[in-house]
Design an enzyme around this catalytic site. Structure first.
Site, PDB file in Angstrom:
ATOM      1  N   GLU A 231      66.785 -75.949   0.145  1.00 17.66           N
ATOM      2  CA  GLU A 231      66.613 -77.049  -0.860  1.00 17.66           C
ATOM      3  C   GLU A 231      67.064 -78.804  -0.368  1.00 17.66           C
ATOM      4  OE1 GLU A 231      70.191 -78.300  -3.346  1.00 17.66           O
ATOM      5  OE2 GLU A 231      68.656 -78.454  -4.692  1.00 17.66           O
TER       6      GLU A 231
ATOM      7  N   GLU B  23      76.987 -75.682 -10.724  1.00 17.70           N
ATOM      8  CA  GLU B  23      75.874 -76.216 -11.202  1.00 17.70           C
ATOM      9  C   GLU B  23      75.084 -76.561  -9.823  1.00 17.70           C
ATOM     10  OE1 GLU B  23      73.912 -74.527 -13.572  1.00 17.70           O
ATOM     11  OE2 GLU B  23      75.184 -74.848 -15.630  1.00 17.70           O
TER      12      GLU B  23
ATOM     13  N   CYS C 219      67.340 -80.401  -9.684  1.00 22.27           N
ATOM     14  CA  CYS C 219      67.920 -79.311  -9.152  1.00 22.27           C
ATOM     15  C   CYS C 219      66.718 -77.651  -9.590  1.00 22.27           C
ATOM     16  CB  CYS C 219      68.800 -78.924  -9.651  1.00 22.27           C
ATOM     17  SG  CYS C 219      68.630 -79.025 -11.095  1.00 22.27           S
TER      18      CYS C 219
ATOM     19  N   LYS D 249      84.806 -87.518 -12.175  1.00 15.38           N
ATOM     20  CA  LYS D 249      83.919 -87.665 -10.768  1.00 15.38           C
ATOM     21  C   LYS D 249      82.741 -88.259 -10.971  1.00 15.38           C
ATOM     22  CE  LYS D 249      83.548 -87.587  -6.692  1.00 15.38           C
ATOM     23  NZ  LYS D 249      82.239 -88.395  -6.466  1.00 15.38           N
TER      24      LYS D 249
HETATM   25  P1  NAD Z   1      76.463 -82.940  -3.172  1.00 17.14           P
HETATM   26  O1  NAD Z   1      77.082 -81.688  -3.943  1.00 17.14           O
HETATM   27  O2  NAD Z   1      77.007 -83.781  -2.470  1.00 17.14           O
HETATM   28  O3  NAD Z   1      77.952 -83.860  -4.833  1.00 17.14           O
HETATM   29  C1  NAD Z   1      78.050 -84.248  -5.744  1.00 17.14           C
HETATM   30  C2  NAD Z   1      79.328 -84.588  -6.516  1.00 17.14           C
HETATM   31  O4  NAD Z   1      80.571 -83.601  -5.444  1.00 17.14           O
HETATM   32  C3  NAD Z   1      79.629 -86.010  -6.220  1.00 17.14           C
HETATM   33  O5  NAD Z   1      80.084 -86.605  -6.948  1.00 17.14           O
HETATM   34  C4  NAD Z   1      80.433 -85.846  -4.492  1.00 17.14           C
HETATM   35  O6  NAD Z   1      80.935 -87.141  -3.895  1.00 17.14           O
HETATM   36  C5  NAD Z   1      80.960 -84.381  -4.853  1.00 17.14           C
HETATM   37  N1  NAD Z   1      82.056 -84.208  -3.307  1.00 17.14           N
HETATM   38  C6  NAD Z   1      81.323 -83.177  -2.840  1.00 17.14           C
HETATM   39  N2  NAD Z   1      81.792 -82.393  -2.179  1.00 17.14           N
HETATM   40  C7  NAD Z   1      83.017 -82.442  -2.945  1.00 17.14           C
HETATM   41  C8  NAD Z   1      84.501 -81.587  -2.744  1.00 17.14           C
HETATM   42  N3  NAD Z   1      84.570 -80.862  -0.987  1.00 17.14           N
HETATM   43  N4  NAD Z   1      85.786 -81.187  -3.493  1.00 17.14           N
HETATM   44  C9  NAD Z   1      85.050 -81.803  -5.167  1.00 17.14           C
HETATM   45  N5  NAD Z   1      83.815 -82.962  -4.710  1.00 17.14           N
HETATM   46  C10 NAD Z   1      82.766 -82.918  -4.205  1.00 17.14           C
HETATM   47  O7  NAD Z   1      75.322 -83.360  -4.290  1.00 17.14           O
HETATM   48  P2  NAD Z   1      74.210 -84.399  -4.437  1.00 17.14           P
HETATM   49  O8  NAD Z   1      73.475 -85.245  -3.293  1.00 17.14           O
HETATM   50  O9  NAD Z   1      75.619 -85.467  -5.328  1.00 17.14           O
HETATM   51  O10 NAD Z   1      73.334 -83.725  -5.218  1.00 17.14           O
HETATM   52  C11 NAD Z   1      72.227 -83.027  -5.269  1.00 17.14           C
HETATM   53  C12 NAD Z   1      72.448 -81.688  -5.576  1.00 17.14           C
HETATM   54  O11 NAD Z   1      72.662 -81.988  -6.793  1.00 17.14           O
HETATM   55  C13 NAD Z   1      71.447 -81.425  -4.933  1.00 17.14           C
HETATM   56  O12 NAD Z   1      71.552 -80.030  -4.273  1.00 17.14           O
HETATM   57  C14 NAD Z   1      70.851 -80.472  -6.028  1.00 17.14           C
HETATM   58  O13 NAD Z   1      69.919 -79.351  -6.386  1.00 17.14           O
HETATM   59  C15 NAD Z   1      72.256 -80.080  -7.624  1.00 17.14           C
HETATM   60  N6  NAD Z   1      71.882 -80.183  -8.575  1.00 17.14           N
HETATM   61  C16 NAD Z   1      72.101 -79.790  -9.043  1.00 17.14           C
HETATM   62  C17 NAD Z   1      71.691 -79.452 -10.211  1.00 17.14           C
HETATM   63  C18 NAD Z   1      71.856 -78.559 -11.618  1.00 17.14           C
HETATM   64  O14 NAD Z   1      71.606 -78.443 -12.664  1.00 17.14           O
HETATM   65  N7  NAD Z   1      71.943 -77.192 -10.916  1.00 17.14           N
HETATM   66  C19 NAD Z   1      71.270 -80.792 -11.646  1.00 17.14           C
HETATM   67  C20 NAD Z   1      71.007 -81.468 -10.314  1.00 17.14           C
HETATM   68  C21 NAD Z   1      71.643 -82.187  -9.381  1.00 17.14           C
END
Ligand code: NAD
Length: 516
Positions: free
Chosen positions: A409, A274, A308, A199
């Site tokens: 963050e 992650e 991240c 997804k």
């Molecule tokens: P997000 O958490 O809003 O969304 C990530 C994904 O999760 C999307 O596909 C979203 O649709 C889905 N999602 C959201 N709520 C959900 C739920 N309740 N159940 C299941 N799926 C759900 O994050 P974002 O805004 O897309 O990305 C930014 C974040 O990602 C930042 O916090 C960043 O630090 C993190 N990130 C972490 C890494 C790492 O490797 N640690 C790498 C890249 C980004």
């Protein structure tokens, strides 16, 4: 990578099925379930180019039924058929074919990814070519995960261990690096013998659906990899809660990560999370300051801070603080904005409108809490891309580590600069945070570098460099930055269960009422 019309590029790309177009001339992306692109039905969500500000495609707003169809297809492929019958070496060969196709189509994938999230071509070209290594590395590892013969302390029995796949793995990814973050999960998941339902972020789903065309060409059997698009609260939650999903591999924000962890715990599903960070980038007075300056820029202004591992807290030792800050401000004020496909561009747009608003809100929060704005702080006008979502590299000085701008963050180009006296204080500030994803240390003293690497509570520590990663090296977070590791051999074990098998070597079973 040249600046070309991605729309035309996708349609004309040799060998790959053309993408359907709607009456408004926009590309119509559907889901990929059981080896087929599904017909476009139901509600659709917009996909907007952050450079032009224009909608260029739509994706399907997936439903609980779509999730169920994808998970059941994956379960069927796991239990029987071509994939289930393959030995690990054969699975490895499929992955290496994907690697070859990714190499061949790297520029094309970079174009689609850029249309989705606006990243710099210079970084995307490198990322897409490198991405093939996930498939090569785990393709090679597929037949090298060996069990052991265990020398037990029990007589008359022989004991060995084997690693087995888990079943259907759900992979949920964010918008900042859609394809690499998906490949980091698909490759070890498949190498281990699982099947996958992905997804992608609702903001950046097109590139993953284009990647599925390469999976078809590589001969990945139907049902082995599926993509359901849509919203986190709908498709994401349905996937996490589906009874046939055995493991969840998630990259995203801490809030969604926590929610997923809670839901998964109810059914004992395995998870890799992650999550975010607020990583300290620590510069000592004995550092090579020219290099440290580049490290500070790489830490927070590369990819407009949308990584991240962003080094969003810059810890400067008192004696070098003023001069270092002045030099950094000079760089921040003179970056070259522009179209991400132009080789001279240093700063590309923020990927989504909601993210841009979040960045702006944190400027207000930092000012209110008393931090001193010394660079940036607002949207940037870029004549070449008048509707682009650009934001100026922003620096706050006189930040206290307890301020929200130091603790939360932002995921944007906002740097908090914090002063420290000595090593002990640097460690105290670095660790005074709920996150623990990464840290940078800049010093010419190797004993100090090693002391710092030992004391910083983070999954990755960079000494005199920042943002280096490799498919061969485990990556993940301490504390609220996550659970589990991706990449390396450790990353593949996350997708397997260990089983212990006992064989009797005796002709008569001893007394059954007494445990042996
Ligand atoms: P997000 O958490 O809003 O969304 C990530 C994904 O999760 C999307 O596909 C979203 O649709 C889905 N999602 C959201 N709520 C959900 C739920 N309740 N159940 C299941 N799926 C759900 O994050 P974002 O805004 O897309 O990305 C930014 C974040 O990602 C930042 O916090 C960043 O630090 C993190 N990130 C972490 C890494 C790492 O490797 N640690 C790498 C890249 C980004």
């Amino acid at each position: 990578m040249q600046r070309i019309e991605t729309h035309a590029f996708i349609q004309e790309f040799p060998k790959l099925a053309a993408q359907p177009v709607d009456a408004a001339g926009q590309l119509v992306y559907t889901q990929f379930i059981d080896g087929e692109f599904t017909p476009a039905a139901g509600e659709r969500l917009p996909t907007v180019d952050p450079v032009s500000g224009e909608q260029w495609a739509t994706i399907a707003r997936g439903t609980r039924d779509d999730v169920d169809a994808a998970v059941r297809a994956a379960q069927r492929a796991f239990e029987g058929g071509e994939w289930a019958a393959m030995n690990p070496s054969q699975r490895g060969a499929v992955l290496r074919r994907i690697g070859d196709l990714v190499t061949e189509h790297a520029e094309w994938l970079a174009h689609v990814e850029q249309r989705d999230n606006g990243k710099l071509s210079a970084e995307l070209s490198m990322q897409m070519r490198y991405m093939a290594n996930y498939y090569y590395y785990y393709g090679g590892l597929a037949d090298k995960i060996e069990g052991t013969v265990v020398p037990t302390d029990k007589a008359g029995v022989f004991n060995y261990t084997v690693y087995e796949p888990l079943g259907v793995v759900a992979c949920i990814t964010p918008w900042n690096s859609p394809l690499p973050l998906a490949s980091m999960k698909i490759a070890p998941g498949l190498a281990a013998g699982n099947t996958v339902v992905l997804k992608p972020s609702e903001f950046t789903s097109a590139s993953l659906l284009e990647l599925m065309k390469l999976f078809q060409l590589a001969g990945v059997p139907k049902g082995v990899v599926n993509v359901v698009t849509g919203l986190g609260a709908e498709v994401g939650e349905a996937l996490v809660g589906h009874p046939l999903v055995a493991r969840i591999a998630f990259t995203g924000g801490p809030e969604a990560g926590q929610r997923i962890n809670e839901q998964a715990a109810r059914h004992m599903k395995r998870v890799t999370l992650e999550l975010g960070g607020k990583s300290p980038n620590i510069v000592f007075e004995d550092a090579d300051l020219d290099n440290a300056l580049k490290g500070a820029v790489a830490g927070i202004f590369a990819a407009s801070g949308q990584t991240c591992v962003a080094g969003s807290r810059l810890l400067l030792q008192e004696s070098i603080h003023d001069e270092f800050l002045a030099r950094l401000v000079e760089i921040a004020k003179n970056v070259r904005f522009g179209h991400p496909a132009d080789p001279d561009t240093q700063v590309a747009p923020i990927s989504t409108e909601p993210q841009l608003r979040k960045v702006e809100s944190y400027v207000a929060i930092a000012k209110e809490d008393g931090a001193r704005l010394v660079a940036g702080g607002q949207r940037a006008e870029v004549p070449d891309c008048p509707k682009g979502l650009f934001f100026q590299p922003t620096i706050f000085a006189d930040v206290n580590n307890r301020m929200r701008i130091a603790q939360e963050e932002v995921f944007g180009p906002i740097l908090s600069v914090i002063k420290f006296k000595d090593e002990a204080e640097a460690i105290a500030i670095a660790n005074d945070i709920e996150f623990g994803l990464a840290a940078g240390v800049w010093t010419e003293s190797m004993p100090r570098a090693l002391r710092m690497a030992g004391k910083v509570r983070a999954g990755t520590v960079w000494i005199n460099n920042y943002r280096s990663t490799s498919v061969t090296s485990p990556f993940g977070g301490f504390k609220m930055s996550g659970v589990g590791r991706e990449c390396g051999i450790a990353g593949m074990r996350e997708y397997m269960e260990i089983k212990s098998v006992w064989l009797s070597m005796e002709t008569n079973i001893p007394n059954p009422f007494v445990r042996r």
